[in-house]
Write a protein that holds these residues in place. Structure first.
Motif, mmCIF file in Angstrom:
data_model
loop_
_atom_site.group_PDB
_atom_site.id
_atom_site.type_symbol
_atom_site.label_atom_id
_atom_site.label_comp_id
_atom_site.label_asym_id
_atom_site.label_seq_id
_atom_site.Cartn_x
_atom_site.Cartn_y
_atom_site.Cartn_z
ATOM 1 N N ILE A 208 0.831 -1.210 0.000
ATOM 2 C CA ILE A 208 0.000 0.000 0.000
ATOM 3 C C ILE A 208 0.864 1.258 0.000
ATOM 4 O O ILE A 208 0.525 2.260 -0.640
ATOM 5 N N LEU A 209 2.013 1.206 0.697
ATOM 6 C CA LEU A 209 2.858 2.388 0.841
ATOM 7 C C LEU A 209 3.912 2.520 -0.264
ATOM 8 O O LEU A 209 4.848 3.293 -0.127
ATOM 9 N N SER A 210 3.739 1.777 -1.342
ATOM 10 C CA SER A 210 4.737 1.818 -2.418
ATOM 11 C C SER A 210 4.261 2.544 -3.659
ATOM 12 O O SER A 210 4.805 2.371 -4.745
ATOM 13 N N GLY A 211 3.230 3.363 -3.522
ATOM 14 C CA GLY A 211 2.786 4.183 -4.644
ATOM 15 C C GLY A 211 1.566 3.664 -5.359
ATOM 16 O O GLY A 211 1.307 4.073 -6.496
ATOM 17 N N LEU A 212 0.803 2.789 -4.723
ATOM 18 C CA LEU A 212 -0.393 2.269 -5.374
ATOM 19 C C LEU A 212 -1.473 3.341 -5.491
ATOM 20 O O LEU A 212 -2.195 3.408 -6.494
ATOM 21 N N ALA A 228 10.958 8.052 0.779
ATOM 22 C CA ALA A 228 12.133 7.800 -0.054
ATOM 23 C C ALA A 228 12.952 6.614 0.441
ATOM 24 O O ALA A 228 13.805 6.108 -0.290
ATOM 25 N N TYR A 229 12.698 6.176 1.678
ATOM 26 C CA TYR A 229 13.413 5.006 2.203
ATOM 27 C C TYR A 229 12.814 3.687 1.720
ATOM 28 O O TYR A 229 13.344 2.620 2.027
ATOM 29 N N ASN A 230 11.722 3.750 0.993
ATOM 30 C CA ASN A 230 11.077 2.552 0.454
ATOM 31 C C ASN A 230 11.559 2.337 -0.981
ATOM 32 O O ASN A 230 11.133 3.044 -1.896
ATOM 33 N N PRO A 231 12.437 1.358 -1.228
ATOM 34 C CA PRO A 231 12.959 1.171 -2.587
ATOM 35 C C PRO A 231 11.887 0.730 -3.587
ATOM 36 O O PRO A 231 11.997 1.023 -4.769
ATOM 37 N N VAL A 232 10.850 0.057 -3.108
ATOM 38 C CA VAL A 232 9.784 -0.386 -4.017
ATOM 39 C C VAL A 232 9.048 0.826 -4.598
ATOM 40 O O VAL A 232 8.681 0.836 -5.774
ATOM 41 N N ALA A 233 8.842 1.855 -3.785
ATOM 42 C CA ALA A 233 8.173 3.061 -4.260
ATOM 43 C C ALA A 233 8.971 3.724 -5.381
ATOM 44 O O ALA A 233 8.389 4.279 -6.327
ATOM 45 N N HIS A 234 10.285 3.681 -5.296
ATOM 46 C CA HIS A 234 11.126 4.240 -6.359
ATOM 47 C C HIS A 234 10.946 3.474 -7.658
ATOM 48 O O HIS A 234 10.900 4.067 -8.748
ATOM 49 N N MET A 235 10.831 2.140 -7.572
ATOM 50 C CA MET A 235 10.659 1.323 -8.766
ATOM 51 C C MET A 235 9.322 1.621 -9.438
ATOM 52 O O MET A 235 9.239 1.747 -10.664
ATOM 53 N N VAL A 236 8.255 1.751 -8.645
ATOM 54 C CA VAL A 236 6.930 2.055 -9.198
ATOM 55 C C VAL A 236 6.924 3.438 -9.836
ATOM 56 O O VAL A 236 6.365 3.639 -10.923
ATOM 57 N N GLU A 237 7.537 4.390 -9.171
ATOM 58 C CA GLU A 237 7.590 5.756 -9.699
ATOM 59 C C GLU A 237 8.359 5.795 -11.015
ATOM 60 O O GLU A 237 7.963 6.491 -11.968
ATOM 61 N N TRP A 238 9.447 5.057 -11.089
ATOM 62 C CA TRP A 238 10.240 4.985 -12.326
ATOM 63 C C TRP A 238 9.418 4.351 -13.446
ATOM 64 O O TRP A 238 9.405 4.851 -14.582
ATOM 65 N N PRO A 257 17.355 1.807 -5.337
ATOM 66 C CA PRO A 257 16.772 0.452 -5.431
ATOM 67 C C PRO A 257 17.711 -0.573 -6.058
ATOM 68 O O PRO A 257 17.669 -1.750 -5.700
ATOM 69 N N MET A 258 18.565 -0.134 -6.985
ATOM 70 C CA MET A 258 19.514 -1.078 -7.588
ATOM 71 C C MET A 258 20.564 -1.525 -6.573
ATOM 72 O O MET A 258 20.948 -2.700 -6.532
ATOM 73 N N ALA A 259 21.026 -0.579 -5.748
ATOM 74 C CA ALA A 259 21.987 -0.934 -4.700
ATOM 75 C C ALA A 259 21.328 -1.834 -3.661
ATOM 76 O O ALA A 259 21.940 -2.797 -3.179
#
Length: 285
Positions: A208-212, A228-238, A257-259
């Motif tokens: 839920i907190l990853s940009g849905l 910004a500490y949630n790497p999954v949110a970065h992937m969804v945003e990208w 997220p890659m690191a």
């Protein structure tokens, strides 16, 4: 005593013809094993009837319909420059894939103990097979979404291909991110059986907190710092930024997220190697 080097020594020389031949043979065997595991996993998960395969499509479809209905009932508008279905599909597709793959990987080894008694089958093969099956299912669901939305709601498929090259890159990055986190999930489940239960509870708030329901771009600066500490949110945003024309977010990071995925992959592989070297009780039993 002969001065000629032994055959065993030649086979250990890197980049020699024998080394490449042995590598090619190993990859062929691995490919056959993974393909067999994919077919077995498909029959086990979906059954032999079409109803099982249909459920893999119905589940995200129902989720999409519910979210669109709730947004419409509340009078909410799309957070991106596009229809609401486009906003939700670009969030549901990567999140369903990632969450499903990590969850399936947690059960991969424990559900395949009989197969792991064969020397050709390794725990990593089972994880990769489940990842590939989950990825193939996700791609199928994505294109069915495109066709269905075009036929039912008149949403053009062009809404999902704003920058095709970036979309391909983002999709590959999501797959790599899922590989890293899935290998870590599989390894944690082998040393901590309770991890499966922990993940079932953790995945819901993370999902839920990853940009849905939002984009990082639209969040207030103070809240965005924590998200910004949630790497999954970065992937969804990208993924959204690459897919949706006119939506060019600057709130996501590619490096983070890659690191994170690389660290997860290394830890997962190290745990897997230690378990194999020490004689993992799950595998040898």
């Amino acid at each position: 005593m002969s001065d000629q080097p032994s055959t065993e020594t030649k086979f250990r020389l890197p980049f020699s013809p024998e080394w490449f031949a042995e590598l090619r043979q190993s990859l062929v065997i691995m490919g056959r094993v993974i393909f067999a595991l994919i077919m077995r996993e498909a029959r086990t998960r979906y059954g032999s009837s079409n109803i099982g395969y249909a459920w893999a499509i119905v589940d995200p479809l129902v989720t999409l319909a519910v979210f669109i209905g709730v947004f419409s009932a509340l009078g909410r508008t799309s957070p991106v420059p596009g229809p609401i279905p486009v906003f939700f599909v670009t969030g549901i597709v990567p999140l369903f894939f990632w969450r499903g793959a990590v969850g399936q990987s947690a059960n991969a080894v424990s559900a395949s103990l009989g197969l792991l008694s064969y020397p050709q089958v390794m725990p990593s093969d089972v994880v990769i097979a489940r990842l590939l099956l989950e990825g193939a299912t996700t791609v199928l669901v994505f294109f069915l979404f495109l066709i269905g939305l075009n036929m039912v709601a008149g949403v053009s498929p062009s809404w999902f291909f704003g920058d095709p090259s970036q979309l391909l890159l983002a999709s590959l990055a999501i797959f790599y991110f899922t590989i890293g986190t899935s290998f870590l999930s599989s390894s944690l489940a082998r040393i901590l059986p309770i991890w499966k239960n922990i993940w079932s509870y953790m995945s819901r708030p993370i999902w839920i907190l990853s940009g849905l329901f939002f984009t990082l771009e639209q969040l207030p600066t103070g809240l965005r710092v924590y998200m910004a500490y949630n790497p999954v949110a970065h992937m969804v945003e990208w993924f959204r930024s690459a897919a949706i024309p006119g939506f060019d977010s600057s709130a996501y990071s590619i490096l983070f997220p890659m690191a994170f995925a690389t660290a997860c992959l290394i830890i997962g592989l190290v745990i897997d190697r230690i378990l194999l070297m020490t004689g993992d009780e799950e595998i040898v039993s």
